[in-house]
Design an enzyme around this catalytic site. Structure first.
Site, PDB file in Angstrom:
ATOM      1  N   GLU A  91     -42.094  36.743  -7.400  1.00  0.00           N
ATOM      2  CA  GLU A  91     -40.951  36.052  -8.029  1.00  0.00           C
ATOM      3  C   GLU A  91     -41.410  35.271  -9.265  1.00  0.00           C
ATOM      4  O   GLU A  91     -40.672  35.133 -10.239  1.00  0.00           O
ATOM      5  CB  GLU A  91     -40.242  35.136  -7.028  1.00  0.00           C
ATOM      6  CG  GLU A  91     -39.671  35.846  -5.790  1.00  0.00           C
ATOM      7  CD  GLU A  91     -38.801  37.068  -6.109  1.00  0.00           C
ATOM      8  OE1 GLU A  91     -38.199  37.117  -7.207  1.00  0.00           O
ATOM      9  OE2 GLU A  91     -38.752  37.991  -5.263  1.00  0.00           O
ATOM     10  N   HIS A 147     -41.333  37.447 -12.274  1.00  0.00           N
ATOM     11  CA  HIS A 147     -39.970  37.476 -12.820  1.00  0.00           C
ATOM     12  C   HIS A 147     -39.682  36.174 -13.573  1.00  0.00           C
ATOM     13  O   HIS A 147     -39.098  36.176 -14.649  1.00  0.00           O
ATOM     14  CB  HIS A 147     -38.941  37.617 -11.688  1.00  0.00           C
ATOM     15  CG  HIS A 147     -38.862  38.987 -11.076  1.00  0.00           C
ATOM     16  ND1 HIS A 147     -38.609  40.117 -11.808  1.00  0.00           N
ATOM     17  CD2 HIS A 147     -38.981  39.401  -9.777  1.00  0.00           C
ATOM     18  CE1 HIS A 147     -38.569  41.179 -10.987  1.00  0.00           C
ATOM     19  NE2 HIS A 147     -38.799  40.762  -9.754  1.00  0.00           N
ATOM     20  N   GLU A 200     -39.134  44.233 -13.347  1.00  0.00           N
ATOM     21  CA  GLU A 200     -39.966  44.494 -12.174  1.00  0.00           C
ATOM     22  C   GLU A 200     -41.427  44.726 -12.583  1.00  0.00           C
ATOM     23  O   GLU A 200     -42.341  44.414 -11.820  1.00  0.00           O
ATOM     24  CB  GLU A 200     -39.402  45.696 -11.413  1.00  0.00           C
ATOM     25  CG  GLU A 200     -39.937  45.874 -10.003  1.00  0.00           C
ATOM     26  CD  GLU A 200     -39.546  44.758  -9.029  1.00  0.00           C
ATOM     27  OE1 GLU A 200     -38.734  43.874  -9.396  1.00  0.00           O
ATOM     28  OE2 GLU A 200     -40.086  44.771  -7.905  1.00  0.00           O
TER      29      GLU A 200
HETATM   30 ZN    ZN Z   1     -38.781  42.045  -8.058  1.00  0.00          ZN
END
Ligand code: ZN
Length: 500
Positions: A261, A264, A290
């Site tokens: 995370e 991201h 991603e």
């Molecule tokens: Zn992801």
């Protein structure tokens, strides 16, 4: 006023509205009292309606046609190109279809939960049939690309086509299937019990935050909270929220969840704030998003050098690691195994789970596979790719939420992320020096890699489509080769097998 300026102001206000919805969505999944869910649904539905009305407002179409005759600079041209694209998609969809999809998928998600819990595909079947029919209708209305599935991919990965992705994925599958067998037959195998000991949650949280900060997540502009299903949401400039979940007797879930995370989050935190609300201030695609999470989670966070630096620190924090050897730990966090559940899969087999779903979705949308035949088709292809057969639909075709919310075309972006991550990592090694980069990690320094990602990828927002970005950053088109090179080198060393 100038149509471009009008358009930008309109877009920024719409983005502010959407960011309110994002904050409400974050709250719903973290701290909202359960009894608040009906009212929250009303709040979110109203915001979604306003946002959609603004996106499809007649003004937008008028400004866009006025801009046909205006000379734009490259930044403006990129913004207008992407706004045209989303406007065209929005107005091509009949309101009746949008409403029906929203209604059917809201109900279908609840039915899917029940069907999965009771391992009863027949309960979900009528809903899957309805959703596939509606998505085929949607694809027809959008009419992009050379076949209907292209229109659906366009939602998540603008510019991608089935034909292109399928040829890369099939080449990948051909190499992955025998590679997995070779690793599983290797004499050296991981002892995963190392990771299944006592890992007190407060210590996990402390350790995870330390690493998140070291790789470049800014906590003065972000948060880390706990949820059932980890996610990252960028609320707007200066506010990015990560969530994870901790298991008191399992190290990997919490720690690698945070790194994922965080990848991201670092992308979101480095989008250019001055372009907030416009395509130039928005992430390129789900596949590129991603790629950033996988890069930090796997390419950095599961590397030898990273743990040369962090393992002694982890040993100070977790008593259960005192007597564990570094090599055994690194092998354990990189364990490869055949599993039924996608989200529990390792970085090697994970892609086979995705290829299966991508193939079935293509057939469903082309009408070559009827929804009723999905369980059989799933199990047969699963066995081809992973040599095991799911004992139930709960562990097979009912495991993912995606189809119930209408997210057809979403799955391939996960594997695109792995492939782009490998390709970016090779390019970073070329630009920054492979051994210098490894030395950086050995000393717990990640700023050179992070700054490279910011300069090459994050600060461009949607200036380029994913494939063009990849070409510019790496000098090559999307390919499965860098990913396979990465796997072969890393796992040959881990498992003590030859690289080819
Ligand atoms: Zn992801």
């Amino acid at each position: 006023m100038h149509p471009y300026r009008n358009l930008m102001n309109h877009l920024r206000e719409t983005a502010i509205l959407n960011s309110c919805a994002a904050l409400l969505g974050w709250d719903e999944r973290t701290y909202m009292p359960r009894a608040g869910s009906a009212h929250r649904a009303e709040q979110l539905a109203l915001l979604a309606r306003w946002s959609h009305e603004r996106l499809t407002a007649p003004h937008v179409g008028e400004w866009l046609s006025e801009l046909d005759a205006v000379t734009l600079d490259p930044d403006q041209a990129a913004n207008v190109r992407e706004i045209r694209r989303s406007y065209r998609r929005a107005i091509r969809l009949p309101a009746r279809l949008v409403e029906e999809l929203a209604r059917v998928t809201t109900q279908a998600q609840q039915i899917w939960v029940d069907a999965r819990t009771s391992n009863d595909f027949s309960r979900f079947l009528p809903w899957l049939e309805r959703i596939i029919a509606l998505k085929r209708e949607e694809a027809q209305a959008l009419g992009e690309g050379s076949e209907p599935y292209d229109s659906l991919l366009e939602e998540y990965e603008p510019g991608a086509t089935v034909q292109r992705i399928d040829s890369v994925f099939q080449a990948l599958a051909t190499e992955l299937v025998p590679f997995v067998s070779r690793l599983l037959e290797a004499p050296r195998q991981p002892d995963e019990s190392i990771l299944r000991q006592d890992f007190p949650v407060p210590a996990q949280e402390h350790f995870g935050r330390t690493v998140a900060e070291a790789i470049g997540f800014h906590f003065e502009a972000g948060r880390l909270d706990v949820t059932a299903h980890p996610f990252c949401t960028g609320i707007g400039p200066g506010d990015c929220r990560l969530t994870t979940r901790y298991h008191p007797t399992h190290f990997s879930e919490g720690f690698f969840g945070i790194l994922h995370e965080c990848g991201h989050g670092i992308y979101e935190q480095n989008l250019p704030a001055e372009h907030f609300g416009t395509p130039l201030g928005t992430a390129c695609s789900l596949g590129i998003h991603e790629s950033q999470s996988r890069l930090w989670e796997n390419f950095v966070g599961r590397s030898f050098e990273f743990w040369e630096f962090y393992f002694p620190k982890a040993q100070q924090v977790f008593a259960s690691l005192h007597h564990v050897r570094l090599d055994d730990f690194i092998l354990a966090i990189n364990r490869v195994g055949r599993t039924f559940i996608r989200v529990e899969a390792d970085e090697v087999t994970y892609n086979l789970h995705i290829i299966l779903r991508f193939e079935l979705e293509q057939k469903l949308i082309r009408g070559e596979l009827s929804p009723g035949d999905v369980p059989l088709a799933w199990n047969e292809r699963f066995h081809d790719l992973l040599e095991i057969t799911p004992p139930s639909d709960t562990l097979g075709c009912l495991q993912d939420i995606h189809w119930s919310f209408g997210g057809i075309g979403y799955f391939p972006t996960y594997t695109l992320g792995n492939l782009y991550a490998a390709q970016f990592m090779e390019a970073a090694q070329r630009d920054l020096g492979e051994s210098e980069l490894r030395d950086d990690f050995r000393q717990g320094r990640f700023n050179r890699l992070r700054d490279w990602l910011v300069t090459k990828i994050h600060r461009h927002g949607q200036r380029y489509r994913a494939e063009e970005l990849c070409q510019r950053v790496t000098g090559a088109a999307l390919s499965h080769h860098p990913f396979m090179r990465y796997l072969r080198a890393k796992y040959a060393r881990l498992y003590g097998v030859s690289p080819d």
